[in-house]
Write an enzyme that holds these catalytic residues in place. Structure first.
Site, PDB file in Angstrom:
ATOM      1  N   TYR A  51       0.822  -1.207   0.000  1.00 33.01           N
ATOM      2  CA  TYR A  51       0.000   0.000   0.000  1.00 33.01           C
ATOM      3  C   TYR A  51       0.860   1.263   0.000  1.00 33.01           C
ATOM      4  O   TYR A  51       0.480   2.276  -0.574  1.00 33.01           O
ATOM      5  CB  TYR A  51      -0.900   0.028   1.235  1.00 33.01           C
ATOM      6  CG  TYR A  51      -2.195  -0.726   1.091  1.00 33.01           C
ATOM      7  CD1 TYR A  51      -2.197  -2.103   0.930  1.00 33.01           C
ATOM      8  CD2 TYR A  51      -3.416  -0.058   1.125  1.00 33.01           C
ATOM      9  CE1 TYR A  51      -3.383  -2.800   0.818  1.00 33.01           C
ATOM     10  CE2 TYR A  51      -4.603  -0.748   1.013  1.00 33.01           C
ATOM     11  CZ  TYR A  51      -4.587  -2.112   0.861  1.00 33.01           C
ATOM     12  OH  TYR A  51      -5.774  -2.793   0.750  1.00 33.01           O
ATOM     13  N   LYS A 111       3.419 -15.354   3.658  1.00 29.71           N
ATOM     14  CA  LYS A 111       3.672 -16.179   2.469  1.00 29.71           C
ATOM     15  C   LYS A 111       5.170 -16.471   2.496  1.00 29.71           C
ATOM     16  O   LYS A 111       5.929 -16.103   1.583  1.00 29.71           O
ATOM     17  CB  LYS A 111       3.218 -15.410   1.217  1.00 29.71           C
ATOM     18  CG  LYS A 111       3.082 -16.249  -0.022  1.00 29.71           C
ATOM     19  CD  LYS A 111       1.891 -17.178  -0.006  1.00 29.71           C
ATOM     20  CE  LYS A 111       2.006 -18.144  -1.182  1.00 29.71           C
ATOM     21  NZ  LYS A 111       1.019 -19.232  -1.138  1.00 29.71           N
ATOM     22  N   ASP A 141      -2.803 -18.290   2.232  1.00 29.28           N
ATOM     23  CA  ASP A 141      -3.787 -19.020   1.406  1.00 29.28           C
ATOM     24  C   ASP A 141      -4.454 -20.116   2.227  1.00 29.28           C
ATOM     25  O   ASP A 141      -5.679 -20.304   2.172  1.00 29.28           O
ATOM     26  CB  ASP A 141      -3.144 -19.577   0.114  1.00 29.28           C
ATOM     27  CG  ASP A 141      -1.853 -20.338   0.353  1.00 29.28           C
ATOM     28  OD1 ASP A 141      -1.295 -20.280   1.465  1.00 29.28           O
ATOM     29  OD2 ASP A 141      -1.386 -21.010  -0.596  1.00 29.28           O
ATOM     30  N   ASP A 158      -6.202  -6.812   4.482  1.00 35.09           N
ATOM     31  CA  ASP A 158      -7.326  -6.235   3.744  1.00 35.09           C
ATOM     32  C   ASP A 158      -8.229  -7.352   3.228  1.00 35.09           C
ATOM     33  O   ASP A 158      -9.441  -7.333   3.419  1.00 35.09           O
ATOM     34  CB  ASP A 158      -6.782  -5.401   2.569  1.00 35.09           C
ATOM     35  CG  ASP A 158      -7.894  -4.846   1.703  1.00 35.09           C
ATOM     36  OD1 ASP A 158      -8.870  -4.331   2.273  1.00 35.09           O
ATOM     37  OD2 ASP A 158      -7.794  -4.958   0.461  1.00 35.09           O
ATOM     38  N   ASP A 193     -12.089  -8.924   4.967  1.00 33.63           N
ATOM     39  CA  ASP A 193     -13.376  -9.013   4.268  1.00 33.63           C
ATOM     40  C   ASP A 193     -13.945 -10.421   4.396  1.00 33.63           C
ATOM     41  O   ASP A 193     -15.140 -10.617   4.613  1.00 33.63           O
ATOM     42  CB  ASP A 193     -13.236  -8.666   2.771  1.00 33.63           C
ATOM     43  CG  ASP A 193     -13.509  -7.192   2.492  1.00 33.63           C
ATOM     44  OD1 ASP A 193     -13.210  -6.354   3.373  1.00 33.63           O
ATOM     45  OD2 ASP A 193     -14.014  -6.882   1.390  1.00 33.63           O
TER      46      ASP A 193
HETATM   47  C1  IPM Z   1     -10.323  -1.223   3.717  1.00 33.52           C
HETATM   48  C2  IPM Z   1     -10.581  -0.756   2.321  1.00 33.52           C
HETATM   49  C3  IPM Z   1      -9.444   0.149   1.889  1.00 33.52           C
HETATM   50  C4  IPM Z   1      -8.168  -0.673   1.944  1.00 33.52           C
HETATM   51  C5  IPM Z   1      -9.624   0.767   0.499  1.00 33.52           C
HETATM   52  C6  IPM Z   1     -10.907   1.550   0.403  1.00 33.52           C
HETATM   53  C7  IPM Z   1      -8.455   1.606   0.106  1.00 33.52           C
HETATM   54  O1  IPM Z   1     -10.758  -1.833   1.470  1.00 33.52           O
HETATM   55  O2  IPM Z   1     -10.230  -0.374   4.631  1.00 33.52           O
HETATM   56  O3  IPM Z   1     -10.234  -2.440   3.916  1.00 33.52           O
HETATM   57  O4  IPM Z   1      -7.821  -1.362   0.978  1.00 33.52           O
HETATM   58  O5  IPM Z   1      -7.494  -0.615   2.980  1.00 33.52           O
HETATM   59 MG    MG Z   2     -10.750  -3.716   2.445  1.00 31.02          MG
END
Ligand code: IPM
Ligand code: MG
Length: 358
Positions: A144, A191, A223, A247, A251
């Site tokens: 990032y 990894k 993974d 990240d 999710d």
């Molecule tokens: C998160 C989001 C952000 C990230 C995006 C919006 C840049 O997906 O906070 O997880 O990738 O960190």
């Molecule tokens: Mg995210």
């Protein structure tokens, strides 16, 4: 207690959900006798429209002067293709805030409320009595924040993934400290079989673990971890991982909580200051319709009370109020199941505020 809170409503559903979290913080202030001053500032697409830049200097300065920041979400299709990329809301506002404020430690708790078992896509026997995982994501390093480049001829591109020992040490310590207040287990993801950053990561985390003999540490390839999260999620307590893996995995972990709309987050550094935001994005497809789930943002406000202000009783009260409203059957569309009472964003916020008043 007197605190200054910068609010960044942002884009899409951001303003709607931040309004509900502010409603909750105001209720907490009046019930428990605190004084919270709210300072709204611009960031993201709305800031680009109003000022030409995604993070105006005054906005960053206001955050620096505050005790904590509450952010809704930034970004949307309207600003997706701006050039250079630093103008886009995600990089120009969100990453600039994380980097500019030094918020290296991102806590993403994924808790399946018992009332939402029906919204979790996993089988009941995998869920058992419930799920409670804390993802500790490194937030200011890795790809990032590495170099992002295209070759002169435009035919190749690269993004640099880089970590230093101090960067790994400080996030590892945070994860072990968090685990001490939970079930004393850290699973570090990497990894290691491919990436040099991962080799450094694993060596450093292993060395730091010696200072926390009461916490069990294991390492998983990322993974494999993504598979284990849906095969046997109850093996996890604290997941420690670098920025990009965190990240993606957060999710995935969020779906274990039934909906991305339930997941709060705290972005912290060594002092009490923090930025609090839902894990989900600005959801432009449902913006302005009053249907977004405000719970992730409300729980983020609860994390602010807990982590930045040290107000445990108040934070517990917010968590309990959310739980009570779910018990009473109220649901936004994303967590709606048979027999639920469908409510919109504002009514969900008001119900939770009412539940806070004894
Ligand atoms: C998160 C989001 C952000 C990230 C995006 C919006 C840049 O997906 O906070 O997880 O990738 O960190
Ligand atoms: Mg995210």
């Amino acid at each position: 207690m007197k605190k200054t809170i910068v609010t960044i409503p942002g884009d899409g559903i951001g303003p709607e959900i931040v309004a509900e979290a502010v409603k909750i913080l105001r209720t907490v202030a009046s019930r428990f006798g605190h004084e919270f001053e709210f300072v709204p500032v611009l960031a993201g697409g709305s800031a680009i429209d109003a000022t030409g830049v995604p993070l105006p200097r005054e906005s960053l300065d206001a955050c620096k002067a505050a005790d904590a920041v509450l952010l809704g979400a930034v970004g949307g299709p309207k600003w997706d293709n701006l050039q250079p990329a630093d103008l886009r809301p995600e990089r120009g506002a969100l990453l600039a805030l994380r980097g500019g404020l030094g918020l290296f430690c991102n806590l993403r708790p994924s808790v399946l409320q018992p009332q939402l078992k029906g919204s979790c896509p996993l089988r009941a026997d995998l869920i058992g009595d419930g799920l409670d995982i804390m993802v500790v994501r490194e937030l200011t390093g890795g790809i990032y924040f590495g170099e992002h480049r295209r070759s002169e001829d435009g035919q190749s591109a690269w993004d640099v993934m880089k970590y230093s020992v101090p960067e790994i040490e400080r996030i590892a310590r945070k994860a072990f400290e968090v685990a001490r207040r939970r079930r004393h287990k850290v699973t570090s993801l990497d990894k290691h079989n491919i990436l040099e950053t991962s080799r450094l990561w694993r060596e450093t985390v292993t060395r730091i673990a010696a200072d926390y003999p009461d916490v069990a540490l294991n390492h998983l390839y990322v993974d494999n971890a993504s598979m284990q999260l849906i095969r046997d999620p109850r093996q996890f307590d604290v997941i420690l991982t670098e920025n990009t893996f965190g990240d993606i995995l957060s999710d995935e972990a969020s779906m274990l909580a039934g909906s991305l709309g339930m997941l709060p987050s705290a972005s912290l550094r060594e002092d009490a200051f923090g930025l609090y935001e839902p894990v989900h994005g600005s959801a432009p497809d449902i913006a302005g319709r009053g249907v977004a789930n405000p719970i992730a943002t409300i729980l983020s406000a609860g994390m602010m009370l807990r982590y930045s202000f040290g107000l445990q009783t108040e934070a517990d009260a917010v968590d309990r109020a959310v739980s009570q409203v779910l018990d009473a059957g109220y649901r936004t569309g994303d967590i709606m199941t048979d027999g639920g009472l469908l409510v919109g964003t504002s009514e969900m916020g008001s119900r939770i505020a009412e539940a806070l008043i004894p």
